[in-house]
Scaffold this motif. Structure first.
Motif, PDB file in Angstrom:
ATOM      1  N   LYS A 136       0.831  -1.204   0.000  1.00 12.16           N
ATOM      2  CA  LYS A 136       0.000   0.000   0.000  1.00 12.16           C
ATOM      3  C   LYS A 136       0.862   1.248   0.000  1.00 12.16           C
ATOM      4  O   LYS A 136       0.562   2.233  -0.682  1.00 12.16           O
ATOM      5  CB  LYS A 136      -0.935  -0.006   1.215  1.00 12.16           C
ATOM      6  N   ARG A 137       1.951   1.201   0.756  1.00  5.04           N
ATOM      7  CA  ARG A 137       2.849   2.348   0.788  1.00  5.04           C
ATOM      8  C   ARG A 137       3.461   2.589  -0.587  1.00  5.04           C
ATOM      9  O   ARG A 137       3.546   3.713  -1.063  1.00  5.04           O
ATOM     10  CB  ARG A 137       3.981   2.103   1.792  1.00  5.04           C
ATOM     11  N   ALA A 138       3.867   1.490  -1.237  1.00  4.53           N
ATOM     12  CA  ALA A 138       4.501   1.608  -2.546  1.00  4.53           C
ATOM     13  C   ALA A 138       3.532   2.139  -3.593  1.00  4.53           C
ATOM     14  O   ALA A 138       3.917   2.876  -4.495  1.00  4.53           O
ATOM     15  CB  ALA A 138       5.060   0.257  -2.987  1.00  4.53           C
ATOM     16  N   SER A 139       2.239   1.761  -3.478  1.00  5.29           N
ATOM     17  CA  SER A 139       1.254   2.212  -4.464  1.00  5.29           C
ATOM     18  C   SER A 139       0.783   3.632  -4.178  1.00  5.29           C
ATOM     19  O   SER A 139       0.337   4.343  -5.075  1.00  5.29           O
ATOM     20  CB  SER A 139       0.048   1.264  -4.473  1.00  5.29           C
ATOM     21  N   GLY A 140       0.921   4.064  -2.923  1.00  5.45           N
ATOM     22  CA  GLY A 140       0.423   5.386  -2.550  1.00  5.45           C
ATOM     23  C   GLY A 140       1.446   6.485  -2.645  1.00  5.45           C
ATOM     24  O   GLY A 140       1.110   7.660  -2.633  1.00  5.45           O
ATOM     25  N   GLU A 141       2.712   6.113  -2.735  1.00  8.37           N
ATOM     26  CA  GLU A 141       3.754   7.128  -2.816  1.00  8.37           C
ATOM     27  C   GLU A 141       4.941   6.567  -3.569  1.00  8.37           C
ATOM     28  O   GLU A 141       5.091   5.358  -3.702  1.00  8.37           O
ATOM     29  CB  GLU A 141       4.195   7.562  -1.419  1.00  8.37           C
ATOM     30  N   GLU A 142       5.768   7.433  -4.076  1.00  5.88           N
ATOM     31  CA  GLU A 142       6.946   7.017  -4.825  1.00  5.88           C
ATOM     32  C   GLU A 142       7.989   6.504  -3.849  1.00  5.88           C
ATOM     33  O   GLU A 142       8.433   7.216  -2.953  1.00  5.88           O
ATOM     34  CB  GLU A 142       7.522   8.202  -5.616  1.00  5.88           C
ATOM     35  N   ARG A 143       8.358   5.238  -4.002  1.00  7.58           N
ATOM     36  CA  ARG A 143       9.376   4.670  -3.130  1.00  7.58           C
ATOM     37  C   ARG A 143      10.722   5.294  -3.458  1.00  7.58           C
ATOM     38  O   ARG A 143      11.034   5.539  -4.617  1.00  7.58           O
ATOM     39  CB  ARG A 143       9.451   3.154  -3.328  1.00  7.58           C
ATOM     40  N   GLY A 144      11.521   5.573  -2.444  1.00  9.70           N
ATOM     41  CA  GLY A 144      12.839   6.148  -2.636  1.00  9.70           C
ATOM     42  C   GLY A 144      13.691   5.292  -3.560  1.00  9.70           C
ATOM     43  O   GLY A 144      13.703   4.079  -3.455  1.00  9.70           O
ATOM     44  N   SER A 145      14.378   5.953  -4.477  1.00  8.41           N
ATOM     45  CA  SER A 145      15.191   5.228  -5.447  1.00  8.41           C
ATOM     46  C   SER A 145      16.451   4.682  -4.793  1.00  8.41           C
ATOM     47  O   SER A 145      17.131   5.379  -4.046  1.00  8.41           O
ATOM     48  CB  SER A 145      15.556   6.164  -6.598  1.00  8.41           C
ATOM     49  N   THR A 146      16.736   3.412  -5.033  1.00  4.98           N
ATOM     50  CA  THR A 146      17.963   2.772  -4.575  1.00  4.98           C
ATOM     51  C   THR A 146      18.550   2.037  -5.770  1.00  4.98           C
ATOM     52  O   THR A 146      17.858   1.817  -6.781  1.00  4.98           O
ATOM     53  CB  THR A 146      17.693   1.769  -3.436  1.00  4.98           C
ATOM     54  N   PRO A 147      19.817   1.633  -5.707  1.00  7.91           N
ATOM     55  CA  PRO A 147      20.394   0.877  -6.826  1.00  7.91           C
ATOM     56  C   PRO A 147      19.570  -0.343  -7.208  1.00  7.91           C
ATOM     57  O   PRO A 147      19.474  -0.681  -8.389  1.00  7.91           O
ATOM     58  CB  PRO A 147      21.779   0.492  -6.292  1.00  7.91           C
ATOM     59  N   LEU A 148      18.943  -0.998  -6.221  1.00  3.47           N
ATOM     60  CA  LEU A 148      18.149  -2.192  -6.518  1.00  3.47           C
ATOM     61  C   LEU A 148      16.938  -1.884  -7.396  1.00  3.47           C
ATOM     62  O   LEU A 148      16.502  -2.736  -8.164  1.00  3.47           O
ATOM     63  CB  LEU A 148      17.682  -2.851  -5.218  1.00  3.47           C
ATOM     64  N   THR A 149      16.394  -0.687  -7.265  1.00  2.00           N
ATOM     65  CA  THR A 149      15.195  -0.361  -8.043  1.00  2.00           C
ATOM     66  C   THR A 149      15.490  -0.296  -9.534  1.00  2.00           C
ATOM     67  O   THR A 149      14.566  -0.351 -10.352  1.00  2.00           O
ATOM     68  CB  THR A 149      14.582   0.984  -7.591  1.00  2.00           C
ATOM     69  N   HIS A 150      16.751  -0.193  -9.887  1.00  2.00           N
ATOM     70  CA  HIS A 150      17.126  -0.099 -11.299  1.00  2.00           C
ATOM     71  C   HIS A 150      17.494  -1.460 -11.892  1.00  2.00           C
ATOM     72  O   HIS A 150      17.851  -1.537 -13.075  1.00  2.00           O
ATOM     73  CB  HIS A 150      18.297   0.874 -11.462  1.00  2.00           C
ATOM     74  N   LEU A 151      17.411  -2.507 -11.083  1.00  2.00           N
ATOM     75  CA  LEU A 151      17.687  -3.847 -11.593  1.00  2.00           C
ATOM     76  C   LEU A 151      16.402  -4.490 -12.093  1.00  2.00           C
ATOM     77  O   LEU A 151      15.340  -4.333 -11.488  1.00  2.00           O
ATOM     78  CB  LEU A 151      18.290  -4.735 -10.499  1.00  2.00           C
ATOM     79  N   SER A 152      16.496  -5.238 -13.179  1.00  2.00           N
ATOM     80  CA  SER A 152      15.352  -6.011 -13.653  1.00  2.00           C
ATOM     81  C   SER A 152      15.159  -7.224 -12.740  1.00  2.00           C
ATOM     82  O   SER A 152      16.047  -7.570 -11.944  1.00  2.00           O
ATOM     83  CB  SER A 152      15.590  -6.497 -15.085  1.00  2.00           C
ATOM     84  N   ARG A 153      14.001  -7.875 -12.849  1.00  2.00           N
ATOM     85  CA  ARG A 153      13.766  -9.065 -12.027  1.00  2.00           C
ATOM     86  C   ARG A 153      14.816 -10.126 -12.317  1.00  2.00           C
ATOM     87  O   ARG A 153      15.311 -10.786 -11.406  1.00  2.00           O
ATOM     88  CB  ARG A 153      12.371  -9.631 -12.289  1.00  2.00           C
ATOM     89  N   ARG A 154      15.167 -10.316 -13.578  1.00  2.00           N
ATOM     90  CA  ARG A 154      16.159 -11.326 -13.920  1.00  2.00           C
ATOM     91  C   ARG A 154      17.525 -10.970 -13.350  1.00  2.00           C
ATOM     92  O   ARG A 154      18.239 -11.843 -12.849  1.00  2.00           O
ATOM     93  CB  ARG A 154      16.255 -11.488 -15.441  1.00  2.00           C
ATOM     94  N   GLU A 155      17.878  -9.687 -13.375  1.00  2.00           N
ATOM     95  CA  GLU A 155      19.155  -9.272 -12.795  1.00  2.00           C
ATOM     96  C   GLU A 155      19.178  -9.525 -11.298  1.00  2.00           C
ATOM     97  O   GLU A 155      20.201  -9.938 -10.739  1.00  2.00           O
ATOM     98  CB  GLU A 155      19.414  -7.801 -13.105  1.00  2.00           C
ATOM     99  N   LYS A 156      18.044  -9.318 -10.643  1.00  2.00           N
ATOM    100  CA  LYS A 156      17.972  -9.593  -9.202  1.00  2.00           C
ATOM    101  C   LYS A 156      18.143 -11.086  -8.935  1.00  2.00           C
ATOM    102  O   LYS A 156      18.809 -11.489  -7.975  1.00  2.00           O
ATOM    103  CB  LYS A 156      16.647  -9.094  -8.631  1.00  2.00           C
ATOM    104  N   GLU A 157      17.532 -11.919  -9.777  1.00  2.00           N
ATOM    105  CA  GLU A 157      17.682 -13.365  -9.616  1.00  2.00           C
ATOM    106  C   GLU A 157      19.137 -13.784  -9.800  1.00  2.00           C
ATOM    107  O   GLU A 157      19.662 -14.597  -9.036  1.00  2.00           O
ATOM    108  CB  GLU A 157      16.801 -14.102 -10.623  1.00  2.00           C
TER     109      GLU A 157
END
Length: 213
Positions: A136-157
Motif C-alpha cells: 500500500k505504501r509503494a502504491s500510494g507514494e513514490e518509493r525512494g530510489s535505490t540501486p536495486l530499483t534499477h535492476l530487472s527481475r532477472r538481474e535480481k535473480e
C-alpha cells in the motif's frame, strides 16, 4: 469434501516436517508432495499439479520467483505462495512481478497461515499484514530510489544466485539460459550497483537482505 492439494518446498528438514504435520492435521488440506529445492518445486508442480505450492524464500537452486514465472508461462493452475522470514521490499517486488498468489511471513500465527492457505486455494490472494502495508505504501507514494530499483527481475535473480556462491555456468544451468546471457546480466547488474568483486557482491546481497548471512 475434496481436500485442498498442496506441495511443500523447504530446504530444512525440521521445518518441512513440522509444517507438513500441521497441514495434514488440519483435515481439509492434503500434502501431495514435498521437496527441498526449486527444481523439486517444478517437478512436483508438473507431475502432481497441486492447487497450492508453498515455497520457502531461500530455496536452493531455482528461486521461488523463477518457479512462479515458469508456472505462469506454462499455464499451470497452481497458486504459488512464498514463505518468508521478513518483508523485504526487493523480494516483495520480485514476487509481485512473478505473479505469486501469496506472501506469508513466518511469524504469522499458524492458525492464520492455515486460513490464508485455504483462501488462496479458493482463488483469492493473501499477503501478511506487514507485506500488505508495504504494498500500500509503494502504491500510494513514490518509493525512494535505490540501486536495486534499477535492476530487472532477472538481474535480481542472477544477483541472488551469484551471492549464494554459484558460478556463471551454474546460474546459466539453473535458469536455463546461455552462459553469455548470464554474463551480460552480471555485467549490467555490477555496473548498476558499482560492484566489482564477488566478495562485495555477497556483502551487498546480505546488507540488502537478499540472502541470509
Amino acid at each position: 469434501m475434496q481436500r485442498l492439494t498442496t506441495a511443500l518446498l523447504d530446504a530444512h528438514l525440521l521445518c518441512r516436517d513440522a509444517l507438513r504435520a500441521a497441514l495434514e492435521a488440519e483435515g481439509s488440506i492434503e500434502v501431495v508432495g514435498v521437496g527441498a529445492s526449486g527444481q523439486d518445486a517444478m517437478r512436483l508442480i508438473e507431475t502432481a499439479r497441486p492447487r497450492v505450492a508453498l515455497l520457502d524464500l531461500d530455496l536452493p537452486g531455482r528461486t521461488p520467483f523463477d518457479v512462479a514465472e515458469s508456472c505462469r508461462s506454462a499455464g499451470f493452475a497452481t497458486s504459488i505462495v512464498i514463505l518468508a522470514p521478513s518483508p523485504s521490499d526487493c523480494h516483495i517486488d520480485m514476487a509481485m512481478d512473478a505473479g505469486v498468489a501469496g506472501y506469508i511471513l513466518k511469524d504469522e500465527p499458524l492458525v492464520k497461515a492455515m486460513e490464508a492457505i485455504k483462501l488462496i486455494g479458493q482463488g483469492q490472494l493473501y499477503f501478511s499484514p506487514a507485506v500488505e502495508a508495504r504494498l500500500k505504501r509503494a502504491s500510494g507514494e513514490e518509493r525512494g530510489s535505490t540501486p536495486l530499483t534499477h535492476l530487472s527481475r532477472r538481474e535480481k535473480e542472477v544477483l541472488i544466485h551469484l551471492a549464494r556462491g554459484m558460478s556463471v555456468k551454474e546460474v546459466a544451468t539453473e535458469l536455463k539460459l546461455s552462459r553469455k546471457t548470464i554474463d551480460n546480466h552480471t555485467q549490467r547488474l555490477m555496473a548498476k550497483l558499482d560492484i566489482h568483486s564477488r566478495a562485495d557482491l555477497v556483502r551487498y546481497a546480505i546488507r540488502e537482505r537478499l540472502i541470509e548471512a
